[in-house]
Design an enzyme around this catalytic site. Structure first.
Site, PDB file in Angstrom:
ATOM      1  N   HIS A 169       2.293   3.820  -4.233  1.00 57.54           N
ATOM      2  CA  HIS A 169       1.749   2.469  -4.364  1.00 57.54           C
ATOM      3  C   HIS A 169       0.471   2.482  -5.214  1.00 57.54           C
ATOM      4  CE1 HIS A 169       4.748   1.158  -1.549  1.00 57.54           C
ATOM      5  NE2 HIS A 169       4.220   1.854  -0.561  1.00 57.54           N
ATOM      6  N   ASP A 199      11.589   2.577  -1.764  1.00 60.57           N
ATOM      7  CA  ASP A 199      10.756   2.447  -0.570  1.00 60.57           C
ATOM      8  C   ASP A 199      11.517   1.888   0.630  1.00 60.57           C
ATOM      9  OD1 ASP A 199       8.634   2.273   1.192  1.00 60.57           O
ATOM     10  OD2 ASP A 199       7.395   0.990  -0.058  1.00 60.57           O
TER      11      ASP A 199
END
Length: 414
Positions: free
Chosen positions: A237, A288
């Protein structure tokens, strides 16, 4: 911004060959909750309320259910063009925190699912020790994630016997809030020199604010000051970076795993892509939480997010390398070896040149047309280590794996 050689190879029949794509961040079990957190639970719904829904589902997983869900996910990845997965795995124990009789049971079924479906795997068992930067204990629903440093290092040691040409064992530090500094140092020092290290970091603004309040620095700045961050590190991220952090990560050689569809779904924010690539930073993509399982969608929305905030088009293009798609895809190939620990890509993805999406494509525009022409599946074949796992767009185990997944979902949602 770097330029990349074209990865595209044309066949005489109009089809196109590309190397396989690495998915740099996966929580396999979360595929089972895609679409189940879209009802408002709080007027200020955010990552933190989504996490409560996720915790509830995580409590229900057994090794058998995890195997079924992971198998389905890996089939979907291969059918979409992902040929390697970095599995960030933290469902280690029974729901109440007691270890399974076989302490690696949950890890073992992920390796089994990867082998049975043909996807390359970098398994990243997660160290998760505390509930926040203040050192508070894990709550009851986090208990199955937790390890002491000694137990965690023993798990890694036991899992390394499974390493093969298609399976690697790396390390995941869940996040700075979940791993104390002393534990991070001890674990990193104990790892083999070639083991990839992945960490969630700077995903959420409250995480940044809490880190500043309790550690006196922003998360990425703190990590760069307290660890030898280098190309073996993947920062997952890293959505909220200031200018000095952007420059620091780029200089370190670490890779940022950008997970655009999940970050959009959770309301995380947009990664500072333009400044980061201008600084020469390495990056790749991951699916993810698997709200979408598509490298095309990850790359498309990475570019579209930047267009929305910069008010211009073709943000990833550059002088001398005008193809936005080739630049996006080239960067994902360039970062794969460091993040996965695999020095070479032994997989091939064949795109169907006779589909309307790609009819008349050229080497210069075929990737742009694949990424930016909608959601029609274009992958015809996928070959990994000489084995054709996908043919005519379907995985060889598509039906049997789907049947197992369907039964698992019924059990999980009962």
């Amino acid at each position: 911004m770097m330029t990349y050689p074209s990865p595209v190879k044309a066949f005489g029949n109009g089809d196109w060959s590309l190397p396989g794509i690495a998915n740099l961040h996966s929580h396999a079990f979360q595929r089972a909750m895609a679409g189940l957190a879209e009802h408002q639970t709080d007027p200020a719904d955010s990552f933190w309320t989504w996490r409560e829904v996720m915790y509830g589902l995580a409590q229900k997983f057994t090794p058998e259910l995890l195997h079924a869900v992971a198998s389905q996910l890996y089939v979907e990845m291969l059918e979409s063009g992902y040929t390697h997965v970095c599995e960030f795995h933290y469902l280690h124990h029974e729901a109440d925190g007691r270890p399974h009789a076989n302490a690696s049971a949950m890890s073992d079924v992920l390796i089994q699912a990867a082998r049975e479906t043909g996807i390359g795997m970098t398994l990243l068992p997660v160290l998760y020790m505390q509930g926040g930067f203040d050192g508070r204990a894990l709550n009851a629903r986090q208990a199955r994630f937790g390890h002491s440093v000694d137990a965690y290092l023993k798990l890694l040691q036991n899992l390394r016997v499974h390493e093969t040409d298609n399976v690697r064992i790396g390390c995941a530090l869940h996040s700075l809030r979940a791993v104390p500094e002393a534990a991070m140092r001890e674990v990193v020092a104990a790892l083999p020199d070639n083991a990839p290290i992945h960490i969630h970091i700077s995903e959420q603004l409250p995480e940044v604010e809490e880190c500043v309040a309790l550690r006196g620095a922003r998360p990425v700045a703190w990590l760069l000051d307290h660890a030898e961050v280098n190309p073996r590190w993947t920062l997952v991220h890293a959505t909220h970076l200031d200018d000095s952090e952007i420059q620091g990560v780029a200089r370190s050689g670490a890779t940022v795993a950008i997970c655009t569809t999940t970050e959009g779904n959770l309301g995380d924010g947009l990664f500072p892509f333009g400044a980061y690539v201008s600084a020469g930073g390495a990056w790749g993509v991951g699916s993810d939480s698997h709200i979408s399982v598509s490298p095309v969608e990850e790359l498309r929305w990475l570019e579209y997010g930047q267009r929305l905030i910069t008010h211009r088009r073709n943000v990833a293009s550059q002088a001398g390398a005008p193809s936005t798609g080739l630049n996006l895809l080239g960067a994902t190939y360039a970062s794969a070896a460091a993040s996965t620990g695999f020095p070479e890509n032994r997989a091939e993805v064949i795109l169907s040149g006779d589909l309307p999406t790609l009819v008349g494509a050229t080497e210069e525009n075929v990737v742009d047309r694949w990424i930016f022409s909608g959601n029609v599946p274009c992958v015809r074949e996928v070959v990994v280590d000489g084995v054709r796992w996908v043919e005519s767009g379907r995985h060889r185990n598509h039906d049997s794996v789907a049947a197992g997944y369907n039964q698992a979902i019924k059990t999980l949602l009962a």
